[in-house]
Every structure is written in C-alpha cells, then in structure tokens.
Scaffold this active site. Structure first.
Site, PDB file in Angstrom:
ATOM      1  N   ARG A 165       0.940   1.535  10.873  1.00  0.00           N
ATOM      2  CA  ARG A 165       2.260   1.602  10.217  1.00  0.00           C
ATOM      3  C   ARG A 165       3.337   0.886  11.016  1.00  0.00           C
ATOM      4  NH1 ARG A 165       0.866   7.685   8.575  1.00  0.00           N
ATOM      5  NH2 ARG A 165      -0.276   7.046   6.722  1.00  0.00           N
ATOM      6  N   TYR A 208       1.288   0.197   0.896  1.00  0.00           N
ATOM      7  CA  TYR A 208       0.042   0.351   1.679  1.00  0.00           C
ATOM      8  C   TYR A 208       0.275   0.999   3.046  1.00  0.00           C
ATOM      9  CZ  TYR A 208       0.735  -4.662   3.246  1.00  0.00           C
ATOM     10  OH  TYR A 208       1.189  -5.846   3.723  1.00  0.00           O
ATOM     11  N   GLU A 209      -0.854   1.438   3.604  1.00  0.00           N
ATOM     12  CA  GLU A 209      -0.878   2.236   4.850  1.00  0.00           C
ATOM     13  C   GLU A 209       0.009   3.474   4.713  1.00  0.00           C
ATOM     14  OE1 GLU A 209      -1.291   0.213   8.539  1.00  0.00           O
ATOM     15  OE2 GLU A 209      -2.230  -1.526   7.588  1.00  0.00           O
ATOM     16  N   GLY A 210      -0.010   4.059   3.533  1.00  0.00           N
ATOM     17  CA  GLY A 210       0.779   5.256   3.225  1.00  0.00           C
ATOM     18  C   GLY A 210       2.047   4.873   2.498  1.00  0.00           C
TER      19      GLY A 210
END
Ligand SMILES: Cc1cc2nc3c(=O)[nH]c(=O)nc-3n(C[C@H](O)[C@H](O)[C@H](O)COP(=O)(O)OP(=O)(O)OC[C@H]3O[C@@H](n4cnc5c(N)ncnc54)[C@H](O)[C@@H]3O)c2cc1C
Length: 380
Positions: free
Chosen positions: A243, A362-364
């Site tokens: 992140r 993306y990535e949360g």
C-alpha cells in the site's frame, strides 16, 4: 525534525525522473491506446535496478530503503502509471514477500531473478468471490505428501501474462478458515496453469491484468511460503507494505497532472492574459499543490515508519487512502485547467484521470483502508 532528502535519495529520485522522461514518456499514449505491455521499458528498469530496489544486494537487489523506493515510484508514476504498477507489484509484493518470509532456497531460486528483472512476479490473492473479503478463498491446495495440488481461479492479476513466477494464495484446510490458508510459488511453465483473457480496462491500460486458472497444478512442498497456515498473514503483511507503493503511485499521478496543469496555465491565454492570472485557475493550482504536499508527507511518513521498523499498517493505509483521493481530485482539476485540450489524449491529463481511479481500488479499496485505520485507532 529534518525534511531534507539525502544526497543518495536525490540521486535516486533524479535517476527515476530522467528515466521516466527519456524512456517512458515517448510511447506512453500509444501503449495506453493499444493496451500494450511495456516490455522494453520493463527490461531497462530491471537493468537499472528499479525492480528489486529494496532487496539485499546478496540476492541481486539494490539494498535501498523504502524512502528511496517511494521517491522512484512517484517519479515513474508522474509519467506512466502502467509501468509503475509493474514496479510496485514486483518490489513490494513479490520481492518483499519472498525476502521477508521465503526460505534461503526459495530466495536463491526465485528472488535472485526477480530482483534483477530477469524474471517478473505476480501476486495472486483476488478471486471472483474473494476481493475485499480475502478470507473467502475458493482456490484449494490439497496436501499430497511431497506436493500440493492446486485448483481454482484468480482474477484481476497484475503482470498476469508477463510474469514468470506467481505467489498464489490458496485454502489448504477449509475447517481452519483463514488459519487454513497458505501461499505458494508457482512457475508459469507448470502443467495445468493457464492464463485467461486480458481485461480491457479504464486505466493503467499498459499493465496486463488477467484471470488465471489452476487445473490440478502440482506444487512441490518446498514452494510453500512459511509455516503451514501462514498464507493469510503472509498476504496481509505483504499488502501492508504494498500500500505504501500504491500510495506513492497515487502521489505521482497527482504530481504529474499538477505539473502539466501548471505549465499549461502559464501559456494558454484567454481574455488577453495567461489563464494562471485568473484567480479561479490560480486557486485551483494552490489547492492541488497543497493537497499533493500533504499526500507526500503521509507517503514519506509511512515509508519512514517501515524503514525504522515501526508498525506501518495504519500509516500505510492513511497514505493510500489520502493520496488516492488526491490523485482523483487533482487529475480531474488538471483536465479542467486544460479545457477542451484536457479531453484529448495528446495532453496526457485525461489518461492520468483514468489511471488515478485504480489507486482507490487495488491493494484494498478506500473503504477497506478506513477499516484498517479505524480498527487501529480503536484498538486500545
Ligand atoms: C486493474 C486491477 C489490478 C489488480 N491487481 C491485482 C493483483 O495483482 N493481485 C490481486 O490479488 N488482486 C488484484 N486486483 C484486485 C483488487 O485488489 C480488488 O479488485 C479489490 O481488492 C476489491 O475487490 P473486489 O473487486 O472483489 O470488490 P468487492 O470486494 O466486491 O467490493 C465492492 C465494493 O464494496 C465495498 N466493500 C466491500 N466490503 C466492504 C465492507 N466490509 N465495508 C464497506 N465497504 C465494503 C468495496 O470497498 C467496494 O467499493 C486488481 C484489480 C484491478 C481492477
């Protein structure tokens, strides 16, 4: 408190800036139009050390800190976010995951190639029924003694077709829920592994995003990462650092769009003067610059936390949440500053506006970042 960058940091930032200008800028519009993977550019980034920046030199990496990595990510993302996501996935998900949690044999066999860019990696967590809710893994890996048999589907995988090695998360014991999940290294050439069609995307169109199918793929036991049941923790820990890279990508998109808007506002004239002399435009630039500076401080703080050995779950999530919103806001305003020219491809800002959106997903997603942050601040 010292906000200045070291000589080494400045050198890395300038090297990434030069590379982006000379190697990424020519052709960036065309690659976006054609959804073309930047094969040549990725090869060069590997040779220059951008693909394994933080890896220990004994495995072929640059041995740099996270601050160096985010500086490079920002510069590459100012010009080409499709290229920078390839850098981000390879560095902070694949290389970091292997270096932090892999065995020595796994590092020698895989990390040495990934860190030097001889091979590209992919990180495979998401599934059609397991995105934000990553515990709902349906991909299974059944223990057969000396190997596992992997079956299932992963979707949205960055570097899906270009990768050589894939870190794949799968359920090994359904009863144990998230404690029955493991992570494996899978090679592209293995029987039963199939790359599905490429997604036709809104943004980061130069990066190749694919569905992957695993049909009775035999994975040797030595390719499991960590102890039995470590897979979910592996994914969460790795994404936590990832992140920071995506936050730096968002920052770069915002900074790139702002730079173009600022330049344009100084040459475009309306009503007998450059548009930057209209307060409405000058105030837009002031807001853009202020929010970018705030995002940069959050990104740097998260990178610094990681370098200091501090917990960076919250600072990374805050950096990504904020910087991705700034990327959206600033890129939309950059299009506005360009007027009609902002709406056409040769001025770049419309691409940046499209690229910005993915940093909130993306990535949360941003909603998931708020879950991470609120859980962290309510912990005690
Ligand atoms: C271009 C691209 C590249 C990607 N690359 C990779 C990759 O390399 N590897 C990989 O594993 N994955 C990758 N992904 C997948 C990405 O991480 C997921 O799309 C993302 O995590 C969201 O999951 P989802 O799409 O299933 O959405 P969902 O989980 O279905 O979410 C839909 C919406 O509901 C919201 N939501 C869900 N649960 C909650 C909740 N509890 N509270 C509040 N809101 C909630 C979400 O925020 C979102 O707005 C990529 C995706 C894209 C589009």
């Amino acid at each position: 408190m010292d906000f200045s960058l070291s000589e080494e940091h400045l050198m890395i930032r300038d090297a990434a800036r030069d590379f982006a200008k000379t190697e990424l800028l020519p052709g960036v519009v065309e690659r976006d139009n054609k959804q073309e993977f930047p094969t040549e550019q990725v090869k060069k980034m590997g040779e220059l050390g951008f693909l394994g920046m933080m890896v220990d030199p004994k495995y072929g990496g640059g041995g740099m800190d996270t601050v160096s990595y985010v500086l490079a990510m920002e510069e590459l993302s100012k010009v080409d976010a499709s290229c920078s996501v390839i850098v981000s996935v390879n560095n902070s998900l694949v290389c970091y995951g292997l270096e932090a949690y892999g065995t020595e044999a796994q590092k020698q066999k895989y990390l040495t190639k990934l860190a030097t860019g001889q091979s590209i990696g992919a990180f495979c967590l998401s599934e059609p029924e397991a995105g934000s809710d990553a515990t709902s893994q349906r991909t299974t890996a059944i223990d057969k003694g000396d190997h596992y048999v992997l079956n299932g589907t992963k979707n949205w995988i960055t570097n899906g077709n270009s990768a050589d090695f894939y870190l794949v998360i799968a359920q090994t014991d359904k009863e144990k829920k998230h404690k029955g999940i493991n992570a494996f290294i899978v090679e592209k050439s293995w029987e039963g592994f199939e790359v599905g069609p490429k997604e036709d995307k809104l943004g980061i169109r130069g990066s190749d995003t694919h569905t992957l199918n695993f049909n009775d793929v035999k994975v040797p036991k030595e390719n499991r990462i960590g102890d039995d049941g470590f897979g979910f923790k592996f994914a969460m820990k790795t994404l936590s650092g990832g992140r920071i890279g995506i936050a730096a990508q968002a920052l770069g998109i915002a900074a790139g769009a702002y730079d173009l808007a600022r330049e344009y506002s100084k040459v475009r004239k309306t009503f007998g003067t450059e548009i930057c002399n209209h307060q409405a435009i000058a105030f837009k630039l002031a807001d853009m610059h202020t929010s970018i500076e705030a995002a940069r401080l959050l990104v740097m703080k998260a990178a610094w936390d990681k370098d200091q050995g501090n917990n960076y779950d919250m600072s990374g999530a805050m950096a990504k949440l904020y910087a991705s919103q700034v990327a959206m806001d600033v890129s939309v305003e950059a299009v506005q500053v360009h007027g009609g020219n902002g709406f056409v491809k040769e001025y770049h800002v419309e691409r940046m506006m499209r690229d910005a959106k993915i940093t909130q997903i993306y990535e949360g997603t941003s909603e998931i970042q708020k879950m991470v942050i609120s859980r962290g601040l309510l912990r005690d």
